[in-house]
Scaffold this motif. Structure first.
Motif, PDB file in Angstrom:
ATOM      1  N   ALA A 129       0.826  -1.212   0.000  1.00 58.37           N
ATOM      2  CA  ALA A 129       0.000   0.000   0.000  1.00 58.37           C
ATOM      3  C   ALA A 129       0.857   1.257   0.000  1.00 58.37           C
ATOM      4  N   LEU A 130       2.057   1.186   0.549  1.00 63.98           N
ATOM      5  CA  LEU A 130       2.984   2.307   0.476  1.00 63.98           C
ATOM      6  C   LEU A 130       3.529   2.489  -0.936  1.00 63.98           C
ATOM      7  N   ILE A 131       3.851   1.379  -1.595  1.00 63.57           N
ATOM      8  CA  ILE A 131       4.542   1.427  -2.883  1.00 63.57           C
ATOM      9  C   ILE A 131       3.581   1.672  -4.042  1.00 63.57           C
ATOM     10  N   GLY A 132       2.473   0.928  -4.073  1.00 62.48           N
ATOM     11  CA  GLY A 132       1.498   1.049  -5.154  1.00 62.48           C
ATOM     12  C   GLY A 132       2.031   0.521  -6.476  1.00 62.48           C
ATOM     13  N   GLY A 133       1.372   0.922  -7.563  1.00 58.85           N
ATOM     14  CA  GLY A 133       1.754   0.443  -8.885  1.00 58.85           C
ATOM     15  C   GLY A 133       1.422  -1.024  -9.048  1.00 58.85           C
ATOM     16  N   THR A 134       2.342  -1.752  -9.646  1.00 51.78           N
ATOM     17  CA  THR A 134       2.243  -3.207  -9.768  1.00 51.78           C
ATOM     18  C   THR A 134       3.534  -3.776  -9.206  1.00 51.78           C
ATOM     19  N   ALA A 135       3.434  -4.778  -8.363  1.00 49.92           N
ATOM     20  CA  ALA A 135       4.623  -5.287  -7.680  1.00 49.92           C
ATOM     21  C   ALA A 135       4.448  -6.759  -7.350  1.00 49.92           C
ATOM     22  N   ARG A 136       5.577  -7.421  -7.204  1.00 52.71           N
ATOM     23  CA  ARG A 136       5.580  -8.834  -6.799  1.00 52.71           C
ATOM     24  C   ARG A 136       5.836  -8.924  -5.304  1.00 52.71           C
ATOM     25  N   HIS A 183     -26.661  -6.217  -8.723  1.00 52.86           N
ATOM     26  CA  HIS A 183     -25.371  -6.184  -8.033  1.00 52.86           C
ATOM     27  C   HIS A 183     -24.952  -4.746  -7.752  1.00 52.86           C
ATOM     28  N   ARG A 184     -24.158  -4.583  -6.718  1.00 47.62           N
ATOM     29  CA  ARG A 184     -23.409  -3.348  -6.552  1.00 47.62           C
ATOM     30  C   ARG A 184     -22.139  -3.492  -7.377  1.00 47.62           C
ATOM     31  N   ALA A 185     -21.799  -2.500  -8.175  1.00 49.56           N
ATOM     32  CA  ALA A 185     -20.631  -2.612  -9.045  1.00 49.56           C
ATOM     33  C   ALA A 185     -19.958  -1.259  -9.198  1.00 49.56           C
ATOM     34  N   LEU A 186     -18.629  -1.283  -9.224  1.00 55.65           N
ATOM     35  CA  LEU A 186     -17.805  -0.095  -9.362  1.00 55.65           C
ATOM     36  C   LEU A 186     -16.821  -0.308 -10.499  1.00 55.65           C
ATOM     37  N   VAL A 187     -16.296   0.775 -11.047  1.00 60.93           N
ATOM     38  CA  VAL A 187     -15.264   0.692 -12.072  1.00 60.93           C
ATOM     39  C   VAL A 187     -13.970   1.253 -11.501  1.00 60.93           C
ATOM     40  N   ALA A 188     -12.874   0.542 -11.745  1.00 59.42           N
ATOM     41  CA  ALA A 188     -11.567   0.988 -11.279  1.00 59.42           C
ATOM     42  C   ALA A 188     -10.525   0.683 -12.349  1.00 59.42           C
ATOM     43  N   THR A 189      -9.458   1.448 -12.317  1.00 58.81           N
ATOM     44  CA  THR A 189      -8.353   1.213 -13.235  1.00 58.81           C
ATOM     45  C   THR A 189      -7.056   1.072 -12.453  1.00 58.81           C
ATOM     46  N   GLY A 190      -6.083   0.446 -13.075  1.00 59.73           N
ATOM     47  CA  GLY A 190      -4.788   0.283 -12.438  1.00 59.73           C
ATOM     48  C   GLY A 190      -3.709   0.092 -13.491  1.00 59.73           C
ATOM     49  N   PRO A 191      -2.464   0.257 -13.119  1.00 61.72           N
ATOM     50  CA  PRO A 191      -1.993   0.556 -11.767  1.00 61.72           C
ATOM     51  C   PRO A 191      -2.051   2.050 -11.436  1.00 61.72           C
ATOM     52  N   VAL A 192      -2.160   2.346 -10.136  1.00 59.07           N
ATOM     53  CA  VAL A 192      -2.137   3.724  -9.646  1.00 59.07           C
ATOM     54  C   VAL A 192      -1.079   3.828  -8.545  1.00 59.07           C
ATOM     55  N   ALA A 193      -0.835   5.057  -8.097  1.00 62.01           N
ATOM     56  CA  ALA A 193       0.211   5.307  -7.111  1.00 62.01           C
ATOM     57  C   ALA A 193      -0.171   4.769  -5.738  1.00 62.01           C
ATOM     58  N   GLY A 194       0.847   4.515  -4.922  1.00 58.21           N
ATOM     59  CA  GLY A 194       0.639   4.114  -3.540  1.00 58.21           C
ATOM     60  C   GLY A 194       0.293   5.317  -2.672  1.00 58.21           C
ATOM     61  N   ALA A 195       0.425   5.148  -1.364  1.00 59.63           N
ATOM     62  CA  ALA A 195       0.031   6.187  -0.412  1.00 59.63           C
ATOM     63  C   ALA A 195       0.768   7.496  -0.697  1.00 59.63           C
ATOM     64  N   HIS A 196       0.011   8.601  -0.794  1.00 58.52           N
ATOM     65  CA  HIS A 196       0.619   9.885  -1.116  1.00 58.52           C
ATOM     66  C   HIS A 196      -0.193  11.020  -0.506  1.00 58.52           C
ATOM     67  N   VAL A 197       0.497  12.086  -0.161  1.00 55.40           N
ATOM     68  CA  VAL A 197      -0.155  13.248   0.447  1.00 55.40           C
ATOM     69  C   VAL A 197      -1.006  13.956  -0.597  1.00 55.40           C
ATOM     70  N   VAL A 198      -2.244  14.289  -0.201  1.00 57.93           N
ATOM     71  CA  VAL A 198      -3.115  15.046  -1.096  1.00 57.93           C
ATOM     72  C   VAL A 198      -3.489  16.414  -0.528  1.00 57.93           C
ATOM     73  N   ARG A 199      -3.249  16.632   0.793  1.00 58.54           N
ATOM     74  CA  ARG A 199      -3.645  17.932   1.360  1.00 58.54           C
ATOM     75  C   ARG A 199      -2.920  18.210   2.660  1.00 58.54           C
ATOM     76  N   TYR A 200      -2.426  19.444   2.775  1.00 49.78           N
ATOM     77  CA  TYR A 200      -1.995  20.010   4.053  1.00 49.78           C
ATOM     78  C   TYR A 200      -2.949  21.158   4.360  1.00 49.78           C
ATOM     79  N   ALA A 201      -3.468  21.214   5.582  1.00 51.63           N
ATOM     80  CA  ALA A 201      -4.402  22.304   5.918  1.00 51.63           C
ATOM     81  C   ALA A 201      -4.161  22.763   7.350  1.00 51.63           C
TER      82      ALA A 201
END
Length: 301
Positions: free
Chosen positions: A144-151, A283-301
């Motif tokens: 979860a820290l790294i994200g992307g695609t990994a082994r 069904h409940r259904a969602l759409v998602a795409t990958g790979p995406v980035a791991g944990a990252h800062v989105v806001r300082y307030a």
């Protein structure tokens, strides 16, 4: 000050499982992919540790603990102890990752908390130390820290990025009734018996497909050794898998230990069509795409 960190859901494109080790863990050889369903974790200084959780959309958060057993608080405590600081925090989680769905939402929260508190308290924790702390919290937290695609190897906590030149589209079909990971592994042991060896299956074909974005080879190489035990515990989920394919997905893949199913689509347009059909079918259904980035800062307030 408040710091908000976003962390993604994970899926296992390949989940090879070996015979249980002496320490009680199963050796894994897995390929993780981070996908675009997220939890946002906000932290601020407080006199006491606390956690609150709000759903994003129709995510059911009733099963998320709000006491100090929550993995986000455990992550915060571990980070503070690592640096020898006597600080505490209020942790607020906006949860968009299905709960108990095999998509590592708790692990995402732990990773996001580590990053957020590191920034809030200006601890300047090294990447290696963050990964070490993450591994103490759970097998999926380092990814979860790294994200992307990994082994992932070991019990999944030893993570190395792999080449992935594709953009992959998924239809995510959660289930209201969660599956306990421990129960699925116990069912795996019961089903496999002495037939499973100590070395899990390697993802060689999948890695080759990722490196060239070969959709046919990618679809054929998807694998989850926990699917059979999960379906033994929840045979009703077979209907979900059938519905996912009938709606137009190329294949249906169980996410981790379940019960969420993933439908692979050729592109965003097809994913949206499949999602619409599944919703029409109840069904409940969602759409998602990958790979995406791991944990990252989105806001300082």
């Amino acid at each position: 000050m408040t710091v908000t960190v976003r962390a993604p859901a994970k899926i296992n494109l390949h989940l090879g499982v070996g015979a249980v080790r002496e320490d009680g863990f199963h050796p894994l050889d897995t390929v993780y992919q981070a996908v675009s369903l997220y939890d946002d974790v906000s932290v601020s200084d407080s006199a006491v540790w606390s956690v609150e959780v709000e759903p994003v959309g129709d995510v059911d958060v009733a099963g998320v603990p709000l006491d100090e057993s929550n993995i986000a608080i455990r992550a915060g405590r571990l980070l503070a102890e690592h640096h020898g600081v006597a600080r505490r925090a209020r942790i607020s989680i906006a949860k968009g990752i299905p709960v108990a769905g095999g998509m590592a939402g708790g692990s995402a929260d732990a990773a996001a908390t580590l990053v957020a508190l590191d920034r809030l308290w200006d601890l300047q924790t090294s990447d290696d130390d963050l990964l070490g702390l993450a591994a103490e919290l759970g097998s999926d937290v380092p990814f979860a820290l790294i994200g992307g695609t990994a082994r992932g190897t070991g019990r999944g906590e030893l993570v190395d990025p792999v080449e992935d030149v594709g953009t992959w589209w998924w239809v995510v079909v959660p289930d209201a009734d969660g599956l306990a990971t421990l129960s699925v592994y116990r069912a795996f042991d019961e089903l496999a018996g002495s037939d499973v060896g100590p070395t899990p299956a390697a993802p060689d074909l999948l890695l080759a497909a990722l490196a060239v974005a070969d959709q046919d080879a990618f679809a054929a190489a998807l694998r989850n050794d926990l699917a059979a035990p999960a379906l033994m515990l929840r045979p009703d989920l077979r209907a979900t898998a059938t519905d996912v394919v009938a709606a137009g997905a190329r294949t249906a893949l169980l996410s981790g230990s379940g019960p969420t199913f993933l439908g692979l689509a050729a592109d965003q347009e097809q994913a949206l069509r499949v999602r619409g059909t599944l919703i029409d079918d109840g069904h409940r259904a969602l759409v998602a795409t990958g790979p995406v980035a791991g944990a990252h800062v989105v806001r300082y307030a």
